[in-house]
Design a protein around this motif. Structure first.
Motif, short mmCIF file in Angstrom:
data_model
loop_
_atom_site.label_atom_id
_atom_site.label_comp_id
_atom_site.label_asym_id
_atom_site.label_seq_id
_atom_site.Cartn_x
_atom_site.Cartn_y
_atom_site.Cartn_z
N HIS A 157 -21.94 -61.55 -3.88
CA HIS A 157 -21.51 -62.92 -4.16
C HIS A 157 -21.01 -63.09 -5.60
CE1 HIS A 157 -25.82 -63.54 -5.53
NE2 HIS A 157 -25.24 -64.28 -6.46
N THR A 159 -20.68 -66.22 -8.65
CA THR A 159 -21.06 -67.57 -9.09
C THR A 159 -20.14 -67.98 -10.23
OG1 THR A 159 -23.35 -67.30 -8.37
CG2 THR A 159 -22.92 -69.00 -10.04
N HIS A 213 -21.79 -65.32 -13.10
CA HIS A 213 -22.26 -63.96 -12.83
C HIS A 213 -21.72 -63.51 -11.48
CE1 HIS A 213 -25.39 -66.21 -10.53
NE2 HIS A 213 -25.36 -65.15 -9.74
N GLU A 264 -25.79 -59.24 -11.36
CA GLU A 264 -27.05 -59.42 -10.64
C GLU A 264 -27.22 -58.32 -9.61
OE1 GLU A 264 -27.18 -63.09 -8.39
OE2 GLU A 264 -29.35 -62.97 -8.08
FE FE2 Z 1 -26.51 -64.95 -7.96
#
Ligand code: FE2
Length: 308
Positions: A157, A159, A213, A264
């Motif tokens: 993902h 962000t 991130h 992350e």
């Molecule tokens: Fe995240």
């Protein structure tokens, strides 16, 4: 904070149009392409696939689609991409975006390589000016066979920081077709899904546009110990975590790349089953213990409402 105290994001009509769409790739501008490439090889096992014009490099795992473009320049997010596996999804997406007045152009041919299945693709720009790619399914040979402790399972993902969460949610849900899984009750954070994962994209109020991130999946909690030890061995500091997010319920650690991007590693993200159950977006209190259930330790770089 510019947002009012209580905000409830409604899902526009198009929300839920994408249910088989995943993150695909991410492109960074970095001051030293070779140093960044060496770091990503060392840290997460990404290796050069192709040379790009002007000294850029395209990185990936295995022999399938690439994961990352590194382009020379001042540190910045250059673009990010999604793979649309929804049948007819790309065509419908183009129609929605054009209908809503968004610019749509064809994806650069270098992304549409025969060797990865000759996908079709489009490029659009979100309200913050981020360049977003959407393309049809590609070969991902070797991508999903993680060597525990040496490479993550997949890129999972992104962000985005923004000065206007509402406008970004409207674009990604109303235009692109994502759904809202969770939000902070003050509207300063929204987690959006485009497949069974709780989020493939999230948007957080940081006062300015750009990457907050991005995240890779690990298989399970046991892997975190190996990864924290290995990153330490490689002299890469764990800068946030281990922790568990409330929204998404995913485990996490964070480290930084040499250009300062926050990376992350995550596991156990909550799954959504829209074909079997009806969800209402949940509204989390903007407190440290919402974003990190394990005691509320927060990211040092982000001064958003959950820390107030
Ligand atoms: Fe995240």
């Amino acid at each position: 904070m510019s947002s009012p105290n209580r905000v409830t994001y409604a899902e526009p009509d198009a929300a839920g149009a994408l249910i088989r769409t995943a993150t695909s790739h991410i492109g960074f501008r970095v001051p030293d392409v070779q140093a960044a490439a060496a770091f990503y090889a060392r840290a997460v096992g990404l290796l050069p696939h192709d040379a790009l014009p002007d000294g850029g490099l395209r990185l990936g795992w295995g022999t399938g689609h690439h994961v990352m473009d590194l382009l020379p320049g001042e540190p910045a997010l250059d673009h990010f991409g999604f793979e649309v596996a929804d049948p007819g999804g790309l065509e419908a997406l183009e129609k929605r975006l054009r209908g809503a007045g968004h610019t749509v152009t064809a994806l650069d041919e270098s992304y549409l390589d025969q060797a990865i299945g000759a996908p079709a693709g489009l490029v659009t720009t979100d309200p913050d000016g981020n360049t977003v790619h959407f393309h049809s399914p590609v070969y991902r040979s070797g991508e999903h066979a993680a060597d525990t402790g040496r490479r993550p399972v997949k890129y999972q993902h992104i962000t985005l920081g923004t000065g206007d969460v509402a406008r970004m949610v409207e674009f990604y849900c109303g235009g692109a077709g994502f759904r809202i899984s969770d939000q902070l009750s003050d509207g300063n954070f929204a987690w959006l899904r485009s497949n069974r994962d709780h989020h493939t994209l999230a948007v957080v109020y940081t006062g300015r546009a750009g990457l907050d991130h991005y995240s890779y999946d690990l298989a399970e909690w046991e892997d975190f110990k190996t990864w924290c030890d290995r990153l330490t061995e490689e002299e890469v500091d764990v800068v946030w975590g281990p922790g568990r997010h409330g929204p998404g319920n995913n485990l996490f650690i964070f480290f930084d790349d040499p250009a300062g991007n926050h990376v992350e590693l995550s596991a156990e993200m909550e799954k959504f089953h829209d074909d079997r159950v009806t969800y209402t977006p949940r509204r989390w209190d903007p407190t440290p213990r919402s974003v990190n259930l394990w005691g509320g330790q927060l990211a040092s770089w982000r001064k958003t409402s959950e820390g107030n």
